[in-house]
Motif scaffolding. Structure first.
Motif, short mmCIF file in Angstrom:
data_model
loop_
_atom_site.label_atom_id
_atom_site.label_comp_id
_atom_site.label_asym_id
_atom_site.label_seq_id
_atom_site.Cartn_x
_atom_site.Cartn_y
_atom_site.Cartn_z
N LYS A 330 0.87 -1.18 0.00
CA LYS A 330 0.00 0.00 0.00
C LYS A 330 0.91 1.22 0.00
N LEU A 331 1.21 1.70 -1.21
CA LEU A 331 2.13 2.81 -1.37
C LEU A 331 1.41 4.13 -1.55
N HIS A 332 0.14 4.09 -1.97
CA HIS A 332 -0.63 5.33 -2.09
C HIS A 332 -1.32 5.60 -0.75
N ASN A 333 -0.62 6.38 0.09
CA ASN A 333 -1.16 6.71 1.41
C ASN A 333 -1.57 8.18 1.51
N ARG A 334 -1.48 8.87 0.37
CA ARG A 334 -1.93 10.27 0.32
C ARG A 334 -2.55 10.52 -1.05
N LEU A 335 -3.54 9.69 -1.36
CA LEU A 335 -4.25 9.78 -2.63
C LEU A 335 -5.55 10.54 -2.40
N TRP A 336 -5.50 11.85 -2.67
CA TRP A 336 -6.66 12.71 -2.46
C TRP A 336 -7.71 12.42 -3.53
N ASN A 337 -8.96 12.27 -3.10
CA ASN A 337 -10.04 11.87 -4.00
C ASN A 337 -11.31 12.63 -3.62
N GLY A 338 -11.94 13.29 -4.61
CA GLY A 338 -13.13 14.07 -4.32
C GLY A 338 -14.13 14.05 -5.46
N GLY A 339 -15.32 14.55 -5.17
CA GLY A 339 -16.37 14.61 -6.17
C GLY A 339 -17.12 15.92 -6.21
N THR A 340 -16.58 16.93 -5.53
CA THR A 340 -17.25 18.24 -5.46
C THR A 340 -16.34 19.35 -5.99
N GLY A 341 -15.48 19.00 -6.93
CA GLY A 341 -14.57 19.99 -7.50
C GLY A 341 -15.29 21.01 -8.36
N TYR A 342 -14.64 22.17 -8.52
CA TYR A 342 -15.20 23.25 -9.34
C TYR A 342 -14.05 24.03 -9.97
N GLY A 343 -14.27 24.53 -11.18
CA GLY A 343 -13.20 25.26 -11.82
C GLY A 343 -13.59 25.81 -13.17
N GLU A 344 -12.59 26.11 -13.99
CA GLU A 344 -12.83 26.72 -15.30
C GLU A 344 -11.88 26.12 -16.34
N ILE A 345 -12.35 26.09 -17.57
CA ILE A 345 -11.56 25.66 -18.72
C ILE A 345 -11.67 26.71 -19.81
N LYS A 346 -10.54 27.06 -20.41
CA LYS A 346 -10.54 27.88 -21.62
C LYS A 346 -10.08 27.00 -22.78
N LEU A 347 -10.88 26.98 -23.84
CA LEU A 347 -10.60 26.19 -25.03
C LEU A 347 -10.32 27.13 -26.19
N TYR A 348 -9.17 26.94 -26.85
CA TYR A 348 -8.74 27.83 -27.92
C TYR A 348 -8.45 27.05 -29.20
N LYS A 349 -8.64 27.71 -30.33
CA LYS A 349 -8.03 27.23 -31.57
C LYS A 349 -6.52 27.48 -31.48
N LYS A 350 -5.77 26.80 -32.33
CA LYS A 350 -4.32 26.92 -32.26
C LYS A 350 -3.83 28.35 -32.52
N ASP A 351 -4.62 29.13 -33.29
CA ASP A 351 -4.21 30.51 -33.60
C ASP A 351 -4.54 31.48 -32.47
#
Length: 371
Positions: A330-351
């Motif tokens: 058992k090497l993963h002793n600090r594996l943070w896991n959640g289901g109430t995350g929130y945030g933002e994404i910006k999606l761009y064309k390559k130009d």
């Protein structure tokens, strides 16, 4: 790619993986308290390990006696729980002799728990005394039952890396397939005596599976299908974001800090997959463990587009989720896991043209490194 592939949801523990391998089917969703109408994030997982080593009773790798005897774990673990206030994980274990699943479809039966592509039900119970007296259970006390219909609507297919040939060769240490990065669930969950209603269009659900011979470190996962455009204000009902990976191993060779990313935006998949080298993919990611809020950042590009993501999740709404590897460590002793995350994404064309700036909510999120 958003190509469905039900075969990747099949039970995979054959050949070498039968003696040193794991396979799991993960589901997460939001449900609503029948009395208060408050939302609550839940997860349900069917996890199997080392079936060829099965004994009449489950063999738990963290049991001191089993460690002394050099026994590797072998069991089916039903892992369920919730995030948010009073987050918890509850584990029940069964011998793999009591686990049943055909080789040509997903149809799991173990104890009173079942799972198919379209339905799952069961229960999981651990008393306070059991949780306290058996640290090898790696869980909290609690009781949870579920009876849910499953409607997987958008897939994320990682491509040839999990193809039949690569599966036969066991080319990767950890395989992944997400048949339902947007999944609608319907039914009922009962947690510690409280009933929760699962409403399809507000379940913001997710379904995937992993299998292989060991885990990865670091281990990152982010997923959301509750997405709203901050430009138009429109709810994007035909969209889902998915990211997973860390430090994969292919044919025993470590590939440093790689992710598989798919942003299915209103009918079009924007993919950032390191295995598709011809797309000129570049990915940077980071995780910051905060005193109150954890933060993930991702910057990814290919020859046609790029994204910028920043995600947050409150520390006190997350779990340090527990797994042991097929080798018993058992090497993963600090594996943070959640289901109430929130945030933002910006999606761009390559130009540099902005396609959309969106917010994501009800987000599944995970990060951990061996320690």
């Amino acid at each position: 790619m958003n190509k469905s592939d039900m075969e990747r949801d099949y039970y995979m523990l054959k050949g070498p993986l039968a003696k040193k391998g794991y396979d799991w089917w993960w589901h997460s969703l939001t449900a609503y308290n029948k009395k208060t109408k408050e939302p609550k994030a839940f997860f349900i997982e069917y996890f199997v390990c080392n079936p060829a080593l099965a004994e009449d009773k489950p063999t738990l790798g963290q049991n001191p006696e089993n460690k002394k005897l050099g026994k590797r774990p072998s069991y089916c673990m039903i892992k369920v729980g919730c995030w948010g206030k009073n987050a918890k994980q509850i584990h029940n274990f069964y011998s793999m002799k009591d686990f049943h699943c055909p080789s040509n479809k997903l149809d799991i039966k173990v104890g009173n728990c079942t799972l198919t592509e379209t339905h799952m039900e069961g229960s999981c119970n651990v008393s306070k005394e059991e949780a306290s007296e058996h640290p090898e259970y790696m869980c909290d006390a609690g009781s949870m039952s579920w009876d849910l219909d499953i409607n997987k609507q958008i897939s994320f297919n990682v491509g040839y890396g999990a193809s039949k040939l690569f599966r036969q060769l066991n080319s990767f240490e950890m395989f992944w397939h997400a048949e339902g990065i947007k999944t609608e669930y319907a039914g009922t969950i009962i947690l510690d005596g409280e009933e929760y209603e699962v409403i399809p269009e507000k379940s913001y659900g997710y379904a995937d599976k992993n299998w292989g011979g060991d885990f990865t470190s670091p281990w990152l996962w982010i997923s959301s299908c509750n997405i709203t455009s901050l430009i138009s204000g429109k709810k994007l009902n035909n969209s889902a974001f998915e990211a997973g990976g860390g430090r994969p191993k292919a044919f025993g060779i470590e590939i440093p800090r790689k992710l598989l990313i798919g942003f299915y935006y209103e009918g079009k998949m924007y993919e950032y997959n390191f295995a598709r080298f011809w797309n000129l993919v570049k990915i940077d990611f980071d995780f910051e463990e905060g005193e109150k809020i954890h933060t993930w950042t991702i910057n990814a590009s290919n020859k046609n587009s790029y994204i910028e993501l920043e995600l947050h999740c409150k520390r006190d709404e997350m779990l340090l989720i527990n797994y042991e590897a097929p080798n018993g460590l058992k090497l993963h002793n600090r594996l943070w896991n959640g289901g109430t995350g929130y945030g933002e994404i910006k999606l761009y064309k390559k130009d540099g043209t902005l396609i959309d700036h969106v917010k994501i909510e009800n987000t599944g999120c995970e990060y951990g490194e061996y320690c």
